[in-house]
Design a protein around this motif. Structure first.
Motif, PDB file in Angstrom:
ATOM      1  N   LEU A 200       0.828  -1.206   0.000  1.00  0.00           N
ATOM      2  CA  LEU A 200       0.000   0.000   0.000  1.00  0.00           C
ATOM      3  C   LEU A 200       0.863   1.256   0.000  1.00  0.00           C
ATOM      4  O   LEU A 200       0.426   2.312  -0.469  1.00  0.00           O
ATOM      5  CB  LEU A 200      -0.942  -0.008   1.208  1.00  0.00           C
ATOM      6  CG  LEU A 200      -1.908  -1.200   1.278  1.00  0.00           C
ATOM      7  CD1 LEU A 200      -2.730  -1.155   2.554  1.00  0.00           C
ATOM      8  CD2 LEU A 200      -2.818  -1.211   0.051  1.00  0.00           C
ATOM      9  N   ALA A 201       2.082   1.169   0.513  1.00  0.00           N
ATOM     10  CA  ALA A 201       3.007   2.300   0.428  1.00  0.00           C
ATOM     11  C   ALA A 201       3.396   2.545  -1.023  1.00  0.00           C
ATOM     12  O   ALA A 201       3.664   3.688  -1.415  1.00  0.00           O
ATOM     13  CB  ALA A 201       4.246   2.045   1.278  1.00  0.00           C
ATOM     14  N   LEU A 202       3.441   1.486  -1.806  1.00  0.00           N
ATOM     15  CA  LEU A 202       3.733   1.625  -3.237  1.00  0.00           C
ATOM     16  C   LEU A 202       2.655   2.465  -3.910  1.00  0.00           C
ATOM     17  O   LEU A 202       2.951   3.314  -4.762  1.00  0.00           O
ATOM     18  CB  LEU A 202       3.821   0.243  -3.877  1.00  0.00           C
ATOM     19  CG  LEU A 202       4.431   0.147  -5.270  1.00  0.00           C
ATOM     20  CD1 LEU A 202       5.916   0.458  -5.219  1.00  0.00           C
ATOM     21  CD2 LEU A 202       4.197  -1.245  -5.851  1.00  0.00           C
ATOM     22  N   VAL A 203       1.410   2.249  -3.532  1.00  0.00           N
ATOM     23  CA  VAL A 203       0.301   3.053  -4.063  1.00  0.00           C
ATOM     24  C   VAL A 203       0.489   4.515  -3.673  1.00  0.00           C
ATOM     25  O   VAL A 203       0.299   5.429  -4.494  1.00  0.00           O
ATOM     26  CB  VAL A 203      -1.044   2.524  -3.544  1.00  0.00           C
ATOM     27  CG1 VAL A 203      -2.203   3.380  -4.043  1.00  0.00           C
ATOM     28  CG2 VAL A 203      -1.244   1.067  -3.951  1.00  0.00           C
ATOM     29  N   ALA A 204       0.858   4.747  -2.400  1.00  0.00           N
ATOM     30  CA  ALA A 204       1.081   6.116  -1.930  1.00  0.00           C
ATOM     31  C   ALA A 204       2.196   6.785  -2.720  1.00  0.00           C
ATOM     32  O   ALA A 204       2.102   7.972  -3.081  1.00  0.00           O
ATOM     33  CB  ALA A 204       1.404   6.111  -0.437  1.00  0.00           C
ATOM     34  N   HIS A 205       3.247   6.045  -3.024  1.00  0.00           N
ATOM     35  CA  HIS A 205       4.346   6.616  -3.809  1.00  0.00           C
ATOM     36  C   HIS A 205       3.880   6.995  -5.211  1.00  0.00           C
ATOM     37  O   HIS A 205       4.286   8.035  -5.754  1.00  0.00           O
ATOM     38  CB  HIS A 205       5.492   5.610  -3.911  1.00  0.00           C
ATOM     39  CG  HIS A 205       6.195   5.381  -2.611  1.00  0.00           C
ATOM     40  ND1 HIS A 205       7.001   4.288  -2.378  1.00  0.00           N
ATOM     41  CD2 HIS A 205       6.220   6.127  -1.464  1.00  0.00           C
ATOM     42  CE1 HIS A 205       7.489   4.356  -1.152  1.00  0.00           C
ATOM     43  NE2 HIS A 205       7.032   5.461  -0.577  1.00  0.00           N
ATOM     44  N   GLY A 206       3.030   6.174  -5.804  1.00  0.00           N
ATOM     45  CA  GLY A 206       2.509   6.497  -7.125  1.00  0.00           C
ATOM     46  C   GLY A 206       1.687   7.772  -7.117  1.00  0.00           C
ATOM     47  O   GLY A 206       1.798   8.608  -8.027  1.00  0.00           O
TER      48      GLY A 206
END
Length: 507
Positions: A200-206
């Motif tokens: 979910l942090a990957l989504v935030a980075h996007g």
């Protein structure tokens, strides 16, 4: 309103000038790394043993990490696959330093100190030395961070990896070197393999990159790295989906006031002109990390309850960055304000009670060391031992000496040899027959005492106790009740220390 919008023009004109980006001197960089690390380690070592207590999830880590790698892998085929990598890491650490309470928790302390250093560097890069120092010092002061910095689970390690992946992301945007994006992708993948919800942090980075309107080559590089992370995580996600029963305990309404308070404070801080302008603004980075992971879990919770605060512990990184940069802004706006110092003292004083509470056994839902000790005190050599239900067997597995002289009446195959967490139990009729061979049985059950049989074995335990035994005494312990049952015939033995006295039924 976009995530990095600054508010009305009037407010902007009244704000203090924002300093231009410049390379931080070496001493400043050292301070924003070392000071947060030292504070985190100091807070982590303070009361780390929690009066020699250990709660249920830590007990699982402790037990599985003492098995060899092949046993960990075979167990993970049936249960707890999402934590298998963490158990393997802890197995190696136990092999090097011994398997005690300190060894169980010290990796989390050190991991959180690394996370605090990463937060300091992020703040330094995005908002200057003072903002970085303040952000790095805020992180270890947060109660949730203090809690999981002292737990033998994977959450502090995940927080550290997400923090440094975020730093790698920020550094990669202006430089665009392929090796930097490779470092970012590998760090994120390792975080996801330690716990799936790190994705979910990957989504935030996007979202951060989209809001920051970075050039297309940067988006393309991030997309390739993100695809690699997802591809690497996919096998684990697919296989662990078959073990969804592991999170069946998550349920009921989520307490929203605390979450909303943190979100409101974070958004309020983001409205101030935080730090210097650059390819990625601090608010555009911190707000998605703070808000999105928890929000996404809450969105799916009505269908499948999944939200647990520790699953998104790394959201604290966003909060620390926003609060640290906001305090830096206030200092620039009112450098000699007495109110700022008074507010800081008040906040620190308010953190003392929860910090003290977190270092007590009662701060966790169970204390398996106390449960095992109570079983040892209440039981006599040759007594029967019964778990209501069988999954509670993990409560006494951390120290086999506690149950050494008792007979586990339902156990057919122990947890280690069966590659399970709680072992394999006998058929229902065999359990009932074994129970009738004993005049005293020590039963371990949940603290409420309620036990709703869900399978034939559990029904056999309950019905046999109700028909042939009576409750002689119960000892309440953090997370459990330990009850001595005696047969109706013959003279009742004396109750053990701490007992409530005679009682009836299987309460």
């Amino acid at each position: 309103m976009s995530i990095d919008e600054r508010g009305p023009a009037v407010a902007r004109t009244a704000s203090p000038p924002v300093p231009a980006r410049r390379q931080a001197p070496g001493p400043a960089r050292a301070v924003v790394v070392i000071a947060p690390m030292v504070l985190t380690i100091a807070l982590g070592l303070w009361g780390i043993r929690r009066k020699n207590s250990m709660w249920g999830d830590e007990s699982v880590t402790y037990q599985l990490a003492h098995r060899d790698h092949s046993q960990i892998w075979r167990t993970a085929q049936h249960v707890d696959l999402v934590h298998a990598l963490h158990y393997s890491v802890m197995h190696e650490i136990f092999g090097l330093f011994g398997g005690g309470l300190l060894t169980l928790r010290l990796p989390s302390v050190l991991a959180m100190s690394v996370a605090a250093a990463g937060v300091g560097l992020l703040g330094l890069r995005l908002a200057g030395p003072r903002a970085g120092l303040l952000a790095g010092l805020v992180l270890p002061l947060l109660p949730q961070v203090q809690k999981y910095a002292q737990e033998g689970r994977s959450y502090a390690m995940v927080c550290a990896l997400v923090t440094w992946a975020t730093y790698a992301l920020v550094v990669s945007v202006p430089h665009r070197a392929r090796w930097r994006w490779a470092v970012y992708g590998c760090t994120m993948l390792l975080a996801c393999l330690l716990h799936e919800f790190a994705v979910l942090a990957l989504v935030a980075h996007g979202v951060t990159l989209a809001v920051s309107r970075v050039p297309r080559p940067v988006l393309r590089a991030w997309s390739v790295a993100a695809a690699g992370v997802v591809a690497g995580l996919l096998p684990l996600a697919i296989y662990s989906a078959g073990q969804s029963g592991q999170v069946a305990w998550i349920g009921g309404p989520v307490s929203l006031p605390g979450l909303l308070a943190v979100a409101v404070v974070g958004v309020a801080c983001a409205r101030a002109p935080l730090g210097v302008r650059g390819p990625v603004r601090l608010s555009a980075l911190a707000l998605p990390i703070l808000l999105l992971p928890g929000l996404l879990l809450l969105i799916v919770s009505p269908v499948k309850p999944l939200f647990v605060d520790r699953y998104v512990l790394y959201s604290s990184v966003g909060f620390a960055l926003l609060l640290g940069a906001w305090m830096d802004y206030i200092h620039r706006w009112q450098p000699s304000s007495r109110n700022s110092w008074v507010a800081a003292v008040v906040v620190l004083a308010a953190l003392v009670p929860p910090s003290l509470s977190l270092r007590t056994p009662q701060s966790r839902s169970t204390d398996v060391i106390a449960i095992g000790a109570t079983v040892r005190e209440e039981g006599r050599p040759g007594d029967g031992l019964l778990y209501l239900s069988g999954r509670h067997r993990i409560w006494t597995e951390a120290n086999p000496e506690d149950t050494r002289f008792l007979t586990d009446l339902a156990l057919a195959q122990d947890p280690a040899s069966s590659n399970t967490l709680a072992g394999i139990e006998l058929p229902a009729q065999d359990i009932a027959a074994r129970m009738l061979e004993f005049d005293r049985i020590v039963a371990v059950r949940d603290p409420a005492g309620a036990h709703s049989p869900t399978n034939p074995q559990e029904k056999a335990k309950t019905s046999t106790l109700r028909s042939h035994f009576r409750e002689y005494g119960t000892t309440h312990v953090n997370g459990a009740r330990v009850t001595v049952y005696v047969r109706d015939h013959g003279l009742s033995p004396k109750a053990g220390p701490g007992s409530d006295g005679p009682g009836d039924g299987v309460g």
